[in-house]
Design an enzyme around this catalytic site. Structure first.
Site, PDB file in Angstrom:
ATOM      1  N   THR A  13      -1.709   5.710   2.057  1.00  0.00           N
ATOM      2  CA  THR A  13      -2.957   4.948   2.062  1.00  0.00           C
ATOM      3  C   THR A  13      -3.014   4.057   3.298  1.00  0.00           C
ATOM      4  O   THR A  13      -2.042   3.381   3.627  1.00  0.00           O
ATOM      5  CB  THR A  13      -3.067   4.079   0.797  1.00  0.00           C
ATOM      6  OG1 THR A  13      -2.985   4.913  -0.359  1.00  0.00           O
ATOM      7  CG2 THR A  13      -4.380   3.322   0.774  1.00  0.00           C
TER       8      THR A  13
ATOM      9  N   LEU B 290       0.862  -1.176   0.000  1.00  0.00           N
ATOM     10  CA  LEU B 290       0.000   0.000   0.000  1.00  0.00           C
ATOM     11  C   LEU B 290       0.900   1.228   0.000  1.00  0.00           C
ATOM     12  O   LEU B 290       1.950   1.234   0.651  1.00  0.00           O
ATOM     13  CB  LEU B 290      -0.891   0.030   1.250  1.00  0.00           C
ATOM     14  CG  LEU B 290      -1.988  -1.030   1.365  1.00  0.00           C
ATOM     15  CD1 LEU B 290      -2.731  -0.847   2.680  1.00  0.00           C
ATOM     16  CD2 LEU B 290      -2.944  -0.979   0.191  1.00  0.00           C
ATOM     17  N   ASP B 291       0.490   2.270  -0.705  1.00  0.00           N
ATOM     18  CA  ASP B 291       1.222   3.531  -0.650  1.00  0.00           C
ATOM     19  C   ASP B 291       1.356   3.988   0.797  1.00  0.00           C
ATOM     20  O   ASP B 291       0.481   3.715   1.630  1.00  0.00           O
ATOM     21  CB  ASP B 291       0.481   4.625  -1.432  1.00  0.00           C
ATOM     22  CG  ASP B 291       0.548   4.424  -2.936  1.00  0.00           C
ATOM     23  OD1 ASP B 291       1.375   3.630  -3.387  1.00  0.00           O
ATOM     24  OD2 ASP B 291      -0.259   5.065  -3.635  1.00  0.00           O
ATOM     25  N   ARG B 292       2.412   4.717   1.085  1.00  0.00           N
ATOM     26  CA  ARG B 292       2.632   5.225   2.443  1.00  0.00           C
ATOM     27  C   ARG B 292       1.437   6.034   2.931  1.00  0.00           C
ATOM     28  O   ARG B 292       1.070   5.979   4.107  1.00  0.00           O
ATOM     29  CB  ARG B 292       3.902   6.089   2.458  1.00  0.00           C
ATOM     30  CG  ARG B 292       4.303   6.568   3.849  1.00  0.00           C
ATOM     31  CD  ARG B 292       5.602   7.366   3.785  1.00  0.00           C
ATOM     32  NE  ARG B 292       5.418   8.627   3.102  1.00  0.00           N
ATOM     33  CZ  ARG B 292       5.045   9.760   3.699  1.00  0.00           C
ATOM     34  NH1 ARG B 292       4.795   9.777   4.991  1.00  0.00           N
ATOM     35  NH2 ARG B 292       4.905  10.867   2.997  1.00  0.00           N
TER      36      ARG B 292
END
Length: 288
Positions: free
Chosen positions: A135, A131-133
Site C-alpha cells: 500500500t 501501512l502494508d508493504r
C-alpha cells in the site's frame, strides 16, 4: 523499557529474544541454527545485564538475550520516499508501493524506517502506525522515543481520520455509497484475513467516485487487510492484489517486478496533534 544493552548497528537496534531457559548456546542453536551458534562463539550475544553470553551461560526461563541480525539480500525498491512534512516532533512521508514500513522478515534495509533514519539522521525515528508493504501513501513517524506513544495512541483509539483511494472493477448493480461491516480475523501463520460469523469488528464506507472504477474507502476501524477484505467481499477485489480473493504464491512472483502495484493509496490522514493541539491534515501526491 530500559535501553537495550547492545547499540545500534546499520541503523537498526538489536533483536531481543525471550529464552525458554537452560543453556543459551544450545537453545539458540536449536531454534535458529548454526548462524546463531556462531554469534555466541564470536561473543556477539549479550544478556539483559550486558554480560557477554558464552558457551557456559545458563538462563532462567523468560529471560532475554540480544543480538544483531545479519541483513538479508534485498532487491532495491526503485521509488522515492518524499517527505510531506517535517518538524521537531513528526515526519510525514508519501510512501511508495512495495516499500515496507519497518523491518520484518526479509525486508530490512528496503523499508521506510531504515531509509529515513539514514537519510534524515534521526536514529530514534519510529512509525506511529503502519501501512502494508504493497500500500502506498501517507505515513507518519515520530522523531523521538518519548513522543511515540502519544501519536500511536491516536491511531489505536481511532482518533485519526483516514481515507484511501482504490481501483477495482465496477458492478452497476452495487449501491454506492455503502457501508460494509464484518467480523475480520487474521491468524498468525495465515496470509489472508477472513470474515467470520459474529459481532462485526470492521467497518468501511465504500464510495464509487469515478465511472472508471476509482473508489474512496473510509475505514472506521483498523483491522489487518480490512479494505482489501471488504472490497473482495463485494466481488470487487482491488486491482493488483496478490492475496484477495486468491493467494498468488510468493514463488510465483518476481521480486524484481514492480510493474503491477496494488491499486490502493492511503490518500489522507487528519487529527488533532497531541503535542501542539493543532489540527493536522496530510494528503498524498501520488496517483493510482
Amino acid at each position: 523499557m530500559k535501553p537495550a544493552p547492545l547499540g545500534v548497528r546499520d541503523v537498526l537496534g538489536p533483536a531481543r529474544v525471550r529464552l525458554h531457559g537452560g543453556s543459551v548456546l544450545d537453545e539458540l542453536t536449536a531454534r535458529f541454527g548454526e548462524a546463531a551458534r556462531a554469534k555466541v562463539l564470536a561473543g556477539e550475544v549479550v544478556a539483559d545485564d550486558g554480560a557477554v553470553v558464552d558457551t557456559d551461560t545458563v538462563s532462567a526461563p523468560g529471560s532475554f538475550i540480544y543480538l544483531h541480525r545479519e541483513l538479508p539480500d534485498e532487491v532495491p525498491v526503485p521509488f522515492d520516499l518524499p517527505v510531506l512534512h517535517q518538524d521537531d516532533d513528526i515526519v510525514v512521508v508519501d510512501k511508495p508501493h512495495f516499500l515496507a514500513t519497518m523491518p520484518r522478515g526479509r525486508h530490512v534495509v528496503q523499508t521506510a524506517l531504515v531509509r529515513l533514519r539514514c537519510g534524515l539522521g534521526l536514529p530514534e525515528l519510529s512509525p506511529a502506525h503502519r501501512l502494508d508493504r504493497l500500500t502506498a501513501g501517507v505515513l507518519l513517524f515520530t522523531t523521538r522515543r518519548e513522543l511515540r506513544g502519544r501519536y500511536q495512541t491516536l491511531f489505536a483509539n481511532g482518533k485519526v481520520g483516514k481515507s484511501y483511494l482504490a481501483r477495482a472493477a465496477v458492478d452497476p448493480t452495487l449501491v454506492s455509497p455503502r457501508i460494509v461491516r464484518s467480523r475480520i480475523v487474521k491468524r498468525r501463520g495465515h496470509l489472508q484475513a477472513v470474515c467470520e460469523p459474529g459481532e462485526y469488528n470492521a467497518e468501511t464506507l465504500v464510495e464509487l467516485i469515478s465511472a472508471d472504477g476509482l473508489y474512496r474507502l473510509t475505514p472506521r476501524t483498523g483491522r489487518t487487510h480490512q479494505l482489501r477484505v471488504h472490497m473482495a467481499s463485494l466481488g470487487l477485489p482491488i486491482i493488483g492484489d496478490p492475496l484477495y480473493p486468491k493467494v498468488i504464491p510468493e514463488n510465483d512472483q518476481d521480486r524484481s517486478d514492480f510493474s503491477m502495484p496494488l491499486k490502493l493509496l492511503a490518500q489522507r490522514i487528519e487529527f488533532t496533534d497531541p503535542i501542539t493541539g493543532l489540527h493536522r491534515e496530510f494528503v498524498s501526491h501520488r496517483k493510482i
